[in-house]
Design a protein around this motif. Structure first.
Motif, PDB file in Angstrom:
ATOM      1  N   GLN A 163       0.830  -1.209   0.000  1.00  0.00           N
ATOM      2  CA  GLN A 163       0.000   0.000   0.000  1.00  0.00           C
ATOM      3  C   GLN A 163       0.862   1.255   0.000  1.00  0.00           C
ATOM      4  O   GLN A 163       0.507   2.266  -0.615  1.00  0.00           O
ATOM      5  CB  GLN A 163      -0.929  -0.013   1.206  1.00  0.00           C
ATOM      6  N   ASP A 222       1.882   1.783  -3.547  1.00  0.00           N
ATOM      7  CA  ASP A 222       0.752   2.321  -4.310  1.00  0.00           C
ATOM      8  C   ASP A 222       0.614   3.822  -4.074  1.00  0.00           C
ATOM      9  O   ASP A 222       0.398   4.596  -5.009  1.00  0.00           O
ATOM     10  CB  ASP A 222      -0.547   1.618  -3.910  1.00  0.00           C
ATOM     11  N   ALA A 223       0.734   4.210  -2.829  1.00  0.00           N
ATOM     12  CA  ALA A 223       0.521   5.615  -2.472  1.00  0.00           C
ATOM     13  C   ALA A 223       1.605   6.516  -3.054  1.00  0.00           C
ATOM     14  O   ALA A 223       1.309   7.545  -3.666  1.00  0.00           O
ATOM     15  CB  ALA A 223       0.453   5.765  -0.956  1.00  0.00           C
ATOM     16  N   HIS A 231       1.740   7.022  -7.037  1.00  0.00           N
ATOM     17  CA  HIS A 231       0.847   7.961  -7.718  1.00  0.00           C
ATOM     18  C   HIS A 231       1.535   9.295  -8.001  1.00  0.00           C
ATOM     19  O   HIS A 231       1.042  10.085  -8.809  1.00  0.00           O
ATOM     20  CB  HIS A 231      -0.424   8.193  -6.893  1.00  0.00           C
TER      21      HIS A 231
END
Length: 433
Positions: free
Chosen positions: A234, A237-238, A241
């Motif tokens: 996660q 993913d963060a 971006h």
């Protein structure tokens, strides 16, 4: 154009086949008679998706031939040097013996106006040295450096449809010749960078150093995540971006391997030391260290998962190649993990869609099983270390009954923890709670 490719290993065989597929007349040269015999018969001596098709097509058309005699390169207008640059024994430096031998062997066969094009990954300064040698003994020929950016599993596409072309040249004529060779890619809009020899040499090693650093960065974050209870997937993913960072190559796991990244960052560090600039890339030593630590972490998790010892416990190791869609086991994290577990007394059964024969040649002490089902049968622990699609797609409920103890270590963080735990498995990832 009439082209020779000197060296028909992974790089050379792909390049020769792709150039012939593009319509050029190509002769591939290598000292290995067995390899040349296989290629001439249309059989690649290694696994690479798409290569058998273009190799067969090119040899059948007559545009592609192979030979062990350097004299057969004499009629070519352009000669690509595609020999290996392995790590020197007892050192991190690149071994240039094969490059130098191929170059010297080619010199007597260079026609007027011939262009020698380096494809091999070499320490910066090599092209200048070879150009000076060419000026002494064959001033009727010239040199260019045209680094490759192949990804194993995508090498054919990367050669025919490259994401960029880099020319290290000393004059406009060499660039024009390379333009003619790569006309199809240029017409399709491929970016083209024309530069000097040192910059062209640095492009490849700098790219590999950056990718290795990005991978080791997220693996360092995985170490922090494990200490804090955070989820590195996660986290990736963060931060991925952010367009300045991007999500690609931010996959925490057992780390990188293969015949390029580890070797190239070590050789880059060695060359920087020779240039008196070792401090500039000193961080690469930590990049390498982090990478190797992740292999040990998977082994430690295996020991932990089996209550403190893997001795005489059956461990199914899914994957032996350093990446999927390849049969390459050079510096493979997956194979390293399997060997370490075997050294701790585990009954290791390793499986892989393509890499078993190469792995068996290097480590015959391991047990190998072509069938994933049979490898899983009665396993006390499952360790996924190469993210082949068939392993990613395993149904946890279906394979639950094959094993004696439903515990899996996901060394690539590619399985869904929720579905595996729901099917009754104990799931452990890297940097995941």
């Amino acid at each position: 154009m009439k082209i020779s490719v000197i060296g028909c290993g992974y790089l050379g065989a792909v390049h020769a086949s792709a150039m012939a597929e593009l319509g050029h007349e190509v002769i591939g040269i290598d000292v290995d008679e067995r390899k040349i015999g296989e290629l001439a018969a249309g059989r690649p001596p290694f696994f690479e998706p798409g290569l058998p098709e273009i190799l067969t097509s090119a040899t059948a058309s007559g545009r592609l031939r192979f030979s062990t005699d350097m004299a057969d390169a004499a009629g070519a207008e352009v000669h690509f040097l595609a020999v290996g640059t392995p790590q020197t024994a007892g050192s991190h430096a690149a071994d240039l013996r094969f490059v130098d031998a191929a170059f010297e062997g080619l010199i007597p066969h260079l026609a007027d106006g011939a262009l020698v094009v380096g494809k091999s990954t070499v320490p910066v300064g090599t092209a200048t040295r070879l150009a000076e040698r060419l000026a002494e003994v064959a001033p009727h020929a010239s040199l260019a450096w045209n680094p490759e950016f192949l990804r194993e599993g995508f090498a054919v596409k990367d050669t025919i449809e490259p994401d960029r072309l880099v020319y290290g040249v000393a004059d406009d004529a060499a660039a024009a010749t390379l333009d003619e060779i790569y006309r199809a890619a240029l017409d399709a809009g491929t970016p083209r960078i024309v530069t000097d020899y040192p910059t062209a040499e640095l492009v490849k090693v700098a790219a590999n150093a950056f990718l290795a650093t990005k991978i080791s960065f997220i693996n360092a974050m995985a170490e922090i995540a494990e200490a804090t209870g955070a989820d590195v997937t996660q986290l990736a993913d963060a931060i991925g971006h952010d367009a300045r960072i991007g999500r690609r190559f931010l996959n925490a796991g057992v780390g990188f391997g293969g015949g390029c990244l580890p070797k190239d960052i070590r050789a880059f560090s060695a060359r920087a030391e020779e240039l008196g600039r070792g401090d500039s890339v000193a961080f690469l030593k930590e990049v390498d260290s982090i990478n190797l630590r992740r292999r040990q972490r998977v082994v430690d998790l295996a020991v932990e998962a089996l209550g403190g010892s893997v001795n005489e416990r059956r461990v199914a190791v899914l994957g032996v190649t350093f990446k999927p869609d390849s049969d390459d086991v050079r510096d493979s994290p997956a194979l390293d993990v399997a060997v370490q577990l075997k050294g701790l007394g585990a009954e290791v059964v390793a499986t892989d869609p393509e890499g078993l024969e190469n792995a068996r040649l290097r480590h015959p002490q391991l047990a190998y099983e072509a069938s994933t089902t049979e490898a899983l049968r009665d396993a006390d622990l499952v360790v996924l270390v190469t993210e082949w699609s068939e392993y990613r797609g395993l149904d946890p409920a279906e394979v639950r009954d094959l094993v004696s103890n439903p515990t899996v270590i996901d060394g690539r963080n590619v399985l869904d923890p929720v579905s595996w735990r729901a099917a009754g498995w104990t799931y452990r990832g890297l940097g995941r709670p």
